[in-house]
Every structure is written in structure tokens, then in C-alpha cells.
Design a protein around this motif. Structure first.
Motif, PDB file in Angstrom:
ATOM      1  N   ILE A  19       0.831  -1.207   0.000  1.00  0.00           N
ATOM      2  CA  ILE A  19       0.000   0.000   0.000  1.00  0.00           C
ATOM      3  C   ILE A  19       0.864   1.255   0.000  1.00  0.00           C
ATOM      4  O   ILE A  19       0.593   2.225  -0.708  1.00  0.00           O
ATOM      5  N   ALA A  20       1.929   1.230   0.799  1.00  0.00           N
ATOM      6  CA  ALA A  20       2.836   2.374   0.860  1.00  0.00           C
ATOM      7  C   ALA A  20       3.496   2.628  -0.492  1.00  0.00           C
ATOM      8  O   ALA A  20       3.693   3.781  -0.905  1.00  0.00           O
ATOM      9  N   GLU A  21       3.828   1.555  -1.185  1.00  0.00           N
ATOM     10  CA  GLU A  21       4.512   1.675  -2.473  1.00  0.00           C
ATOM     11  C   GLU A  21       3.576   2.168  -3.572  1.00  0.00           C
ATOM     12  O   GLU A  21       3.936   3.014  -4.393  1.00  0.00           O
ATOM     13  N   THR A  22       2.351   1.650  -3.599  1.00  0.00           N
ATOM     14  CA  THR A  22       1.394   2.002  -4.651  1.00  0.00           C
ATOM     15  C   THR A  22       0.519   3.195  -4.292  1.00  0.00           C
ATOM     16  O   THR A  22      -0.168   3.748  -5.160  1.00  0.00           O
ATOM     17  N   LYS A  23       0.543   3.569  -3.004  1.00  0.00           N
ATOM     18  CA  LYS A  23      -0.326   4.627  -2.492  1.00  0.00           C
ATOM     19  C   LYS A  23      -1.790   4.354  -2.811  1.00  0.00           C
ATOM     20  O   LYS A  23      -2.587   5.262  -3.075  1.00  0.00           O
ATOM     21  N   THR A  24      -2.138   3.064  -2.757  1.00  0.00           N
ATOM     22  CA  THR A  24      -3.500   2.628  -3.071  1.00  0.00           C
ATOM     23  C   THR A  24      -3.896   1.476  -2.159  1.00  0.00           C
ATOM     24  O   THR A  24      -3.093   0.569  -1.918  1.00  0.00           O
ATOM     25  N   ILE A  25      -5.116   1.522  -1.640  1.00  0.00           N
ATOM     26  CA  ILE A  25      -5.659   0.391  -0.913  1.00  0.00           C
ATOM     27  C   ILE A  25      -6.900  -0.092  -1.657  1.00  0.00           C
ATOM     28  O   ILE A  25      -7.691   0.705  -2.170  1.00  0.00           O
ATOM     29  N   THR A  26      -7.055  -1.411  -1.749  1.00  0.00           N
ATOM     30  CA  THR A  26      -8.170  -2.000  -2.481  1.00  0.00           C
ATOM     31  C   THR A  26      -9.147  -2.621  -1.502  1.00  0.00           C
ATOM     32  O   THR A  26      -8.773  -3.478  -0.694  1.00  0.00           O
ATOM     33  N   LEU A  27     -10.388  -2.174  -1.556  1.00  0.00           N
ATOM     34  CA  LEU A  27     -11.409  -2.589  -0.608  1.00  0.00           C
ATOM     35  C   LEU A  27     -12.568  -3.270  -1.317  1.00  0.00           C
ATOM     36  O   LEU A  27     -13.027  -2.801  -2.373  1.00  0.00           O
ATOM     37  N   GLY A  28     -13.044  -4.366  -0.744  1.00  0.00           N
ATOM     38  CA  GLY A  28     -14.188  -5.065  -1.311  1.00  0.00           C
ATOM     39  C   GLY A  28     -15.488  -4.588  -0.689  1.00  0.00           C
ATOM     40  O   GLY A  28     -15.536  -4.238   0.486  1.00  0.00           O
ATOM     41  N   TYR A  29     -16.545  -4.586  -1.498  1.00  0.00           N
ATOM     42  CA  TYR A  29     -17.871  -4.192  -0.999  1.00  0.00           C
ATOM     43  C   TYR A  29     -18.934  -5.070  -1.647  1.00  0.00           C
ATOM     44  O   TYR A  29     -18.682  -5.768  -2.623  1.00  0.00           O
ATOM     45  N   GLN A  30     -20.133  -5.063  -1.076  1.00  0.00           N
ATOM     46  CA  GLN A  30     -21.295  -5.705  -1.669  1.00  0.00           C
ATOM     47  C   GLN A  30     -22.354  -4.645  -1.953  1.00  0.00           C
ATOM     48  O   GLN A  30     -22.387  -3.596  -1.293  1.00  0.00           O
ATOM     49  N   ASP A  31     -23.228  -4.934  -2.907  1.00  0.00           N
ATOM     50  CA  ASP A  31     -24.298  -3.985  -3.219  1.00  0.00           C
ATOM     51  C   ASP A  31     -25.654  -4.457  -2.704  1.00  0.00           C
ATOM     52  O   ASP A  31     -26.680  -3.832  -2.988  1.00  0.00           O
ATOM     53  N   ASP A  32     -25.666  -5.538  -1.909  1.00  0.00           N
ATOM     54  CA  ASP A  32     -26.949  -6.122  -1.500  1.00  0.00           C
ATOM     55  C   ASP A  32     -26.999  -6.449  -0.008  1.00  0.00           C
ATOM     56  O   ASP A  32     -27.753  -7.329   0.407  1.00  0.00           O
ATOM     57  N   ALA A  33     -26.186  -5.773   0.804  1.00  0.00           N
ATOM     58  CA  ALA A  33     -26.110  -6.112   2.228  1.00  0.00           C
ATOM     59  C   ALA A  33     -26.499  -4.914   3.092  1.00  0.00           C
ATOM     60  O   ALA A  33     -25.812  -4.556   4.044  1.00  0.00           O
ATOM     61  N   PHE A  34     -27.619  -4.278   2.776  1.00  0.00           N
ATOM     62  CA  PHE A  34     -28.133  -3.159   3.564  1.00  0.00           C
ATOM     63  C   PHE A  34     -28.420  -3.622   4.989  1.00  0.00           C
ATOM     64  O   PHE A  34     -28.989  -4.681   5.200  1.00  0.00           O
ATOM     65  N   PRO A  35     -28.005  -2.874   6.024  1.00  0.00           N
ATOM     66  CA  PRO A  35     -27.401  -1.537   6.006  1.00  0.00           C
ATOM     67  C   PRO A  35     -25.878  -1.561   6.136  1.00  0.00           C
ATOM     68  O   PRO A  35     -25.292  -0.548   6.471  1.00  0.00           O
ATOM     69  N   PHE A  36     -25.252  -2.703   5.890  1.00  0.00           N
ATOM     70  CA  PHE A  36     -23.809  -2.823   6.078  1.00  0.00           C
ATOM     71  C   PHE A  36     -23.034  -2.342   4.856  1.00  0.00           C
ATOM     72  O   PHE A  36     -22.080  -1.574   4.977  1.00  0.00           O
ATOM     73  N   SER A  37     -23.440  -2.803   3.686  1.00  0.00           N
ATOM     74  CA  SER A  37     -22.715  -2.488   2.456  1.00  0.00           C
ATOM     75  C   SER A  37     -23.694  -2.525   1.286  1.00  0.00           C
ATOM     76  O   SER A  37     -24.246  -3.585   0.971  1.00  0.00           O
ATOM     77  N   TYR A  38     -23.890  -1.370   0.650  1.00  0.00           N
ATOM     78  CA  TYR A  38     -24.803  -1.276  -0.484  1.00  0.00           C
ATOM     79  C   TYR A  38     -24.394  -0.046  -1.297  1.00  0.00           C
ATOM     80  O   TYR A  38     -23.402   0.615  -0.969  1.00  0.00           O
ATOM     81  N   ILE A  39     -25.126   0.248  -2.348  1.00  0.00           N
ATOM     82  CA  ILE A  39     -24.794   1.382  -3.206  1.00  0.00           C
ATOM     83  C   ILE A  39     -25.791   2.512  -2.980  1.00  0.00           C
ATOM     84  O   ILE A  39     -27.006   2.305  -3.027  1.00  0.00           O
ATOM     85  N   GLU A  40     -25.264   3.697  -2.732  1.00  0.00           N
ATOM     86  CA  GLU A  40     -26.083   4.900  -2.579  1.00  0.00           C
ATOM     87  C   GLU A  40     -25.386   6.024  -3.338  1.00  0.00           C
ATOM     88  O   GLU A  40     -24.195   6.278  -3.108  1.00  0.00           O
ATOM     89  N   SER A  41     -26.103   6.663  -4.257  1.00  0.00           N
ATOM     90  CA  SER A  41     -25.527   7.726  -5.100  1.00  0.00           C
ATOM     91  C   SER A  41     -24.288   7.221  -5.837  1.00  0.00           C
ATOM     92  O   SER A  41     -23.260   7.915  -5.920  1.00  0.00           O
ATOM     93  N   GLN A  42     -24.379   5.978  -6.308  1.00  0.00           N
ATOM     94  CA  GLN A  42     -23.346   5.333  -7.129  1.00  0.00           C
ATOM     95  C   GLN A  42     -22.032   5.104  -6.379  1.00  0.00           C
ATOM     96  O   GLN A  42     -20.984   4.907  -7.001  1.00  0.00           O
TER      97      GLN A  42
END
Length: 304
Positions: A39-62
Motif C-alpha cells: 500500500i505504501a509503495e502504490t499509495k493505493t488500498i483496495t477494498l471489497g464491498y457488496q451492493d446487497d447487504a443493507f445496512p452494512f454495504s450497499y450502493i447509494e448515489s453510485q
């Protein structure tokens, strides 16, 4: 009510959670670098999400939104400070309960920002962070089915989302109690709920919080009921992360522990579970569990 006897008959064992273990490093080649270093080298972190696990993880305003998404963003803020990277980029990768372990194992994602409910079997596939939620397993039916217990469904079909802990649970219940259930799988919570809504299948098994979310999002919530009977004890949910990186696990656990014991965590919990959630003003009315309350006052990282 048969919930107590069913629980003991099913012999569910929630293992002493998140014991600090040190498995050998299995990563090679392009993944030989540890997560923090990469992460330090790429200055990027990759995070996983779901779009169907309301209210934990879903899509709002794209954009990914939800309780566990907000907690993941707190981790990102802490990571910026630790690595001294103000412009740390966040790359979101859509996942499902069926693909989450593969994505973590292959280092496609650094953290799965969805509630991963713990079991010993699942812990063999990925590491778990300290928990930020606890929930019992229940089932949902249409009220006109007049189904009160899982025994009432004996000989019928029940629906479970693939890749979840509930698959393991219902197979254990089915086998131990000789219910002759036909266990069908679906890969999406919305699709699974639609099968219950249409009457195609009589019952869907999931966590209490997720079931409440599905009912709340329904245009006809009064047509459904969540079982009083519980199919499990309170099960802890944390983030998934790679098995082979103790430094990253320690960073994540200490960051989460610091947040969970802060006043900000209580406010965040109340926002998602005891207040109207925009834009539909849904209030799930789920008080903080005794297990989670205990973590908010604990001074020990692993005293669970």
C-alpha cells in the motif's frame, strides 16, 4: 418455542474468537510484499464491498455506503496517518459472499468491507478482524404461511445465500434434527428476498440485521415476519483480510479497537441502527447487543 433446544441439538460452536495466530506466509512472486508495504509503495488500498447487504454495504448515489463501509473508511484514515500518505487512493472492488474468500486469498482486495460472520471453518480460509457487530441467525417468511419454527418447515425448501455462514448452519440443523429440508442457494440478497416475496419459496435464512434490512426495503413490509426462534447464538462479524499478514492484522485490529472504544463509534452505530437512514428514512431499531457493548468498554484487544 424450540429455540433453546434447537440451538443445543445443532451443537453450534463459536470458537474463542480471533485468537492471534501466526500461519506461515503463503504469498509468493508479485504478492510476496506484505500488505502495508504494498500500500505504501502504490499509495493505493483496495477494498471489497457488496451492493446487497443493507445496512452494512450497499450502493447509494453510485458509491459504496453502509455501516461497515463507514468503519472501513475510518481504517483508511488511520492508514493515511500511519503511512504518511495524505492522498492515499481507495479502489473499490465489487464482491459477493461467494467470491469474498477468493478475492482475499488472491490479494485482489486488501480488506473485505462487509460483515463476515465468524466460524472456525471460515477462519481456515481468511483472517478475521476484531468484530464490530454481533447477530443471531433467524428466518423470514410471509405471514400467511403461519410458520413459527424451523420444524414447521420440515420437508419443505428453504433459501440461503451462497457463501454465507448460514449454509453451514442450516446443514447442521437439518442433519442433527432430521428435518429433511431442501436447501436452495441464491447469490444475491435481493433476488433471494424476491423469491420469498413471490411465494416461490417459504423461508429465507440469514442474520437478524440483514433480514430486518430486507423487510424495511420492501414496499409491503407488513406482509413478512422474522422468526422469534433463533438458529444460532450471537455470532461476531468482522472484516476479512489475508491469512498471511500478521502486521496488517495487528494494525487493523488496533485501529478498530481504538475506534470501537471511542464515542464516535456509538454515534456511528446509532446512525445506522437506531436512526432514520436516508434517503428512505428507514429506522431498523436494533439496539447495540450486549456482546458489542462489552467490546466498547474493553481495555484488552483480544479479551473477547
Amino acid at each position: 418455542m424450540h429455540s433453546n433446544s434447537l440451538f443445543f441439538n445443532a451443537a453450534f460452536v463459536v470458537i474463542s474468537l480471533f485468537v492471534f495466530i501466526s500461519p506461515p506466509c503463503l504469498a509468493h512472486g508479485t504478492h510476496s510484499k506484505k500488505t502495508l508495504e504494498r500500500i505504501a509503495e502504490t499509495k493505493t488500498i483496495t477494498l471489497g464491498y457488496q451492493d446487497d447487504a443493507f445496512p452494512f454495504s450497499y450502493i447509494e448515489s453510485q458509491q459504496p455506503a453502509g455501516y461497515s463501509i463507514d468503519i472501513c473508511n475510518k481504517v483508511v484514515d488511520a492508514l493515511k496517518v500511519k503511512l504518511r500518505i495524505k492522498d492515499l487512493k481507495v479502489r473499490w472492488v465489487k464482491s459477493s459472499t461467494a467470491s469474498q474468500f477468493v478475492l482475499i486469498k488472491n490479494h485482489v482486495t486488501d480488506i473485505m468491507c462487509i460483515p463476515a460472520f465468524y466460524s472456525e471453518l471460515r477462519h481456515q480460509k481468511a483472517e478475521f478482524s476484531v468484530p464490530f457487530f454481533f447477530s443471531r441467525t433467524r428466518f423470514i417468511t410471509r405471514k400467511n404461511n403461519h410458520t413459527d419454527t424451523i420444524e414447521d418447515l420440515a420437508g419443505h425448501s428453504v433459501l440461503v445465500k451462497s457463501g454465507t455462514i448460514y449454509v453451514e448452519q442450516i446443514h447442521n440443523i437439518n442433519r442433527t434434527n432430521d428435518l429433511n429440508l431442501n436447501i436452495e442457494l441464491d447469490n444475491n440478497n435481493r433476488g433471494a428476498f424476491e423469491e420469498i416475496q413471490s411465494g416461490e419459496l417459504p423461508a429465507l435464512i440469514s442474520s437478524t440485521a440483514l433480514l430486518k434490512g430486507m423487510v424495511a426495503l420492501s414496499p409491503t413490509p407488513d406482509e413478512f415476519e422474522i422468526s422469534d426462534q433463533t438458529l444460532s447464538p450471537p455470532i461476531p462479524a468482522g472484516f476479512l483480510l489475508p491469512l498471511d499478514d500478521n502486521d496488517f492484522k495487528y494494525f487493523l485490529d488496533t485501529t478498530l479497537k481504538s475506534f470501537i472504544t471511542s464515542k464516535d463509534f456509538k454515534s456511528l452505530y446509532e446512525r445506522w441502527f437506531q436512526s432514520p437512514i436516508t434517503p428512505k428514512a428507514i429506522n431498523l431499531n436494533i439496539p447495540m447487543s450486549a456482546d458489542l457493548k462489552a467490546l466498547t468498554t474493553s481495555t484488552s484487544l483480544y479479551a473477547y
